[in-house]
Design a protein around this motif. Structure first.
Motif, PDB file in Angstrom:
ATOM      1  N   GLY A  24      66.359   8.472  64.483  1.00 33.48           N
ATOM      2  CA  GLY A  24      66.658   9.809  64.964  1.00 33.48           C
ATOM      3  C   GLY A  24      66.970  10.756  63.825  1.00 33.48           C
ATOM      4  O   GLY A  24      67.541  10.355  62.808  1.00 33.48           O
ATOM      5  N   LEU A  25      66.602  12.001  63.998  1.00 33.83           N
ATOM      6  CA  LEU A  25      66.806  13.019  62.971  1.00 33.83           C
ATOM      7  C   LEU A  25      68.277  13.271  62.686  1.00 33.83           C
ATOM      8  O   LEU A  25      68.687  13.362  61.543  1.00 33.83           O
ATOM      9  CB  LEU A  25      66.118  14.321  63.393  1.00 33.83           C
ATOM     10  N   THR A  26      69.097  13.320  63.721  1.00 36.88           N
ATOM     11  CA  THR A  26      70.510  13.628  63.517  1.00 36.88           C
ATOM     12  C   THR A  26      71.405  12.393  63.530  1.00 36.88           C
ATOM     13  O   THR A  26      72.421  12.362  62.852  1.00 36.88           O
ATOM     14  CB  THR A  26      71.019  14.621  64.586  1.00 36.88           C
ATOM     15  N   SER A  27      71.016  11.364  64.275  1.00 44.23           N
ATOM     16  CA  SER A  27      71.890  10.195  64.397  1.00 44.23           C
ATOM     17  C   SER A  27      71.521   9.060  63.453  1.00 44.23           C
ATOM     18  O   SER A  27      72.337   8.184  63.203  1.00 44.23           O
ATOM     19  CB  SER A  27      71.851   9.653  65.829  1.00 44.23           C
ATOM     20  N   ALA A  28      70.289   9.043  62.967  1.00 43.35           N
ATOM     21  CA  ALA A  28      69.756   7.948  62.146  1.00 43.35           C
ATOM     22  C   ALA A  28      69.735   6.622  62.911  1.00 43.35           C
ATOM     23  O   ALA A  28      69.592   5.569  62.316  1.00 43.35           O
ATOM     24  CB  ALA A  28      70.507   7.802  60.831  1.00 43.35           C
ATOM     25  N   ALA A  29      69.861   6.678  64.245  1.00 40.29           N
ATOM     26  CA  ALA A  29      69.769   5.468  65.075  1.00 40.29           C
ATOM     27  C   ALA A  29      68.297   5.136  65.283  1.00 40.29           C
ATOM     28  O   ALA A  29      67.462   6.035  65.407  1.00 40.29           O
ATOM     29  CB  ALA A  29      70.443   5.697  66.427  1.00 40.29           C
TER      30      ALA A  29
END
Length: 76
Positions: A24-29
């Motif tokens: 994910g772009l914001t979570s890096a998940a």
């Protein structure tokens, strides 16, 4: 493919193996179920879907220049 996201351009040698992880772009998940497409070579439109851990792989890719694009597998 995700609107507004720049494509990734690749130049590959014969028999290349392309692998990675989509996060994910914001979570890096890790993102499961994302669809990745390599366009521009033979065969046209190689497609991979990310696993539960976000991983993907394209095996035995022919030499040439490709554009990689991604999007969600389920748009509903």
């Amino acid at each position: 493919p995700r609107t507004g996201a720049p494509p990734l351009r690749l130049a590959l040698a014969p028999g290349a193996f392309v692998a990675g992880t989509v996060v994910g772009l914001t979570s890096a998940a890790p993102l499961a179920g994302a669809t990745l497409t390599l366009q521009g070579g033979e065969p046209l439109g190689l497609v991979a879907t990310t696993a539960a851990d976000g991983s993907f792989a394209f095996e035995e890719v022919e030499s040439g220049s490709y554009t990689a694009r991604y999007g969600k597998a389920d748009q509903s």
